[in-house]
Design an enzyme around this catalytic site. Structure first.
Site, mmCIF file in Angstrom:
data_model
loop_
_atom_site.group_PDB
_atom_site.id
_atom_site.type_symbol
_atom_site.label_atom_id
_atom_site.label_comp_id
_atom_site.label_asym_id
_atom_site.label_seq_id
_atom_site.Cartn_x
_atom_site.Cartn_y
_atom_site.Cartn_z
ATOM 1 N N GLY A 188 0.806 -1.205 0.000
ATOM 2 C CA GLY A 188 0.000 0.000 0.000
ATOM 3 C C GLY A 188 0.842 1.259 0.000
ATOM 4 N N CYS A 189 0.472 2.214 0.854
ATOM 5 C CA CYS A 189 1.109 3.535 0.839
ATOM 6 C C CYS A 189 2.594 3.500 1.169
ATOM 7 C CB CYS A 189 0.388 4.464 1.809
ATOM 8 S SG CYS A 189 -1.314 4.848 1.329
ATOM 9 N N VAL A 190 3.061 2.467 1.848
ATOM 10 C CA VAL A 190 4.490 2.386 2.170
ATOM 11 C C VAL A 190 5.311 1.829 1.008
ATOM 12 C CG1 VAL A 190 4.670 0.037 3.120
ATOM 13 C CG2 VAL A 190 6.001 1.898 4.150
ATOM 14 N N GLY A 191 4.645 1.381 -0.056
ATOM 15 C CA GLY A 191 5.320 0.652 -1.121
ATOM 16 C C GLY A 191 6.380 1.437 -1.866
#
EC number: 2.3.1.233
Length: 377
Positions: free
Chosen positions: A163-166
């Site tokens: 997700g957003c940490v990718g």
């Protein structure tokens, strides 16, 4: 031929006036390129679209309008023309659109990054592809490799779930790989079409996501040592670290069912950021002989106004330190894993940090987790 790392590039003056080696090897960012769909809309137009799709006829739209007004977003890009969303009847149709549009955006982003780096698809040794907004087998990266003429022996790593940490985690994994393969060229590709995951209901989490998330793709080309970096304005990657926080699985992610990906986003996320991020980041920097005051450039995932405010509070950042993140949020919304890469591109091409400037790239995502990347221009 292996290109040696210039040790002086990874030596920093301490706050006490001494000099010490922070780290003895690094890898280099050769280019970053973002691709956005051509369908761009004002936030007010998207407010009415989401109201039509998600609220019952005649329902009060005041809460939705307040959410959209306070999201810090002015415009966003959508995978499809706005009038086509009402016709997406099920997950199969939405996922098919993700594959078609995502593949085209992926090619645009990667072609742009390769051109900027002076490379071709045949030069790629490792392709890491992250997306949390659709699924396919063969994976998107496999289809792209054939479409763009990559070598048959290219190493591929499709990733789902970050997700957003990718974007931050993916850049970190390129760094890890290149430390062991310093002659190689590695690519990170992020493709996120968040609008295609919108559910047809008025739950608060769905409405919050509908106020924040946009669509886009980004590609990073990285190489061992400082190859390809000199004079191009891109940084070295000096070190990375991830943090996974126990008992926080409920804060962020998907509930996957017959209608597709139903967003989970908890109001407690900013509290976790304020509680943990500052100490964890300071410990990471201290490992390399640095303190937050040594960092001249902060590249933060623009998760939303409350998340950005929490990051600023946790790190005690001066006013303006996260301007590039706020600017990206306003212009395109939260692009999940692609967002922090877009901010990196903006910082490198618009802000142009002076040589020798230290930077930190950071993002948070499902888990709940954080990823830090230490950069040096």
């Amino acid at each position: 031929m292996r290109v040696p790392v210039a040790v002086d590039d990874l030596v920093a003056p301490s706050t006490m006036g001494e000099r010490h080696t922070v780290i003895d090897r690094g890898t280099s960012v050769a280019a970053v390129h973002t691709a956005l769909p051509p369908h761009r809309y004002a936030q007010s137009d998207l407010t009415e679209l989401i109201a039509d799709l998600c609220l019952e006829p005649g329902a009060d739209r005041a809460l939705l309008r307040r959410l959209h007004t306070s999201a810090g977003v002015r415009t966003r890009h959508l995978a499809l023309p706005i009038e086509q969303y009402a016709g997406l009847g099920d997950f199969g149709q939405a996922n098919a659109a993700w594959l078609t549009v995502g593949l085209a955006l992926a090619e645009e982003a990667l072609s742009g990054a390769l051109d900027a780096a002076g490379l071709t698809a045949a030069d790629i040794d490792l392709l890491v592809c992250t997306s949390i907004t659709g699924v396919a087998a063969p994976s998107l990266d496999a289809r792209l490799a054939v479409r763009m003429g990559m070598r048959a022996d290219v190493k591929r790593v499709p990733v789902f779930g970050l997700g957003c940490v990718g974007g931050a985690a993916g850049l970190g994994r390129l760094h890890d790989y290149l430390l062991g393969h310093p002659d190689d060229t590695a690519v990170l590709l992020s493709v996120e079409l968040c609008s295609l995951t919108l559910q047809r209901d008025g739950s608060l989490a769905n409405l919050v996501a509908g106020a924040l998330f946009g669509d886009g793709a980004a590609a990073v080309v990285a190489r061992g040592g400082d190859a390809g970096r000199r004079g191009a304005g891109w940084p070295m990657v000096a070190a990375t670290r991830g943090h996974l926080y126990p008992d926080t699985e409920h804060l962020l992610g998907w509930r996957i069912g017959a209608s597709g990906f139903r967003v989970v986003v908890d109001a407690g996320i900013p509290d976790v950021v304020r509680t943990h991020l500052g100490g964890d980041l300071r410990n990471f920097l201290a490992t390399h002989g640095l303190v937050p005051d040594d960092i001249g450039t902060w590249i933060c995932h623009p998760g939303g106004p409350k998340v950005l405010a929490a990051v600023g509070d946790a790190l005690e950042l001066p006013d303006g330190a996260l301007d590039s993140s706020w600017r990206s949020l306003a212009g395109v919304g939260n692009l999940s894993s692609a967002s922090v890469l877009r901010v990196l591109e903006d910082v490198a091409t618009r802000c142009r940090p002076d040589p020798g400037t230290w930077g930190v790239l950071l993002a948070m995502g499902p888990g709940f987790c954080a990823e830090f990347v230490l950069l040096r221009w």
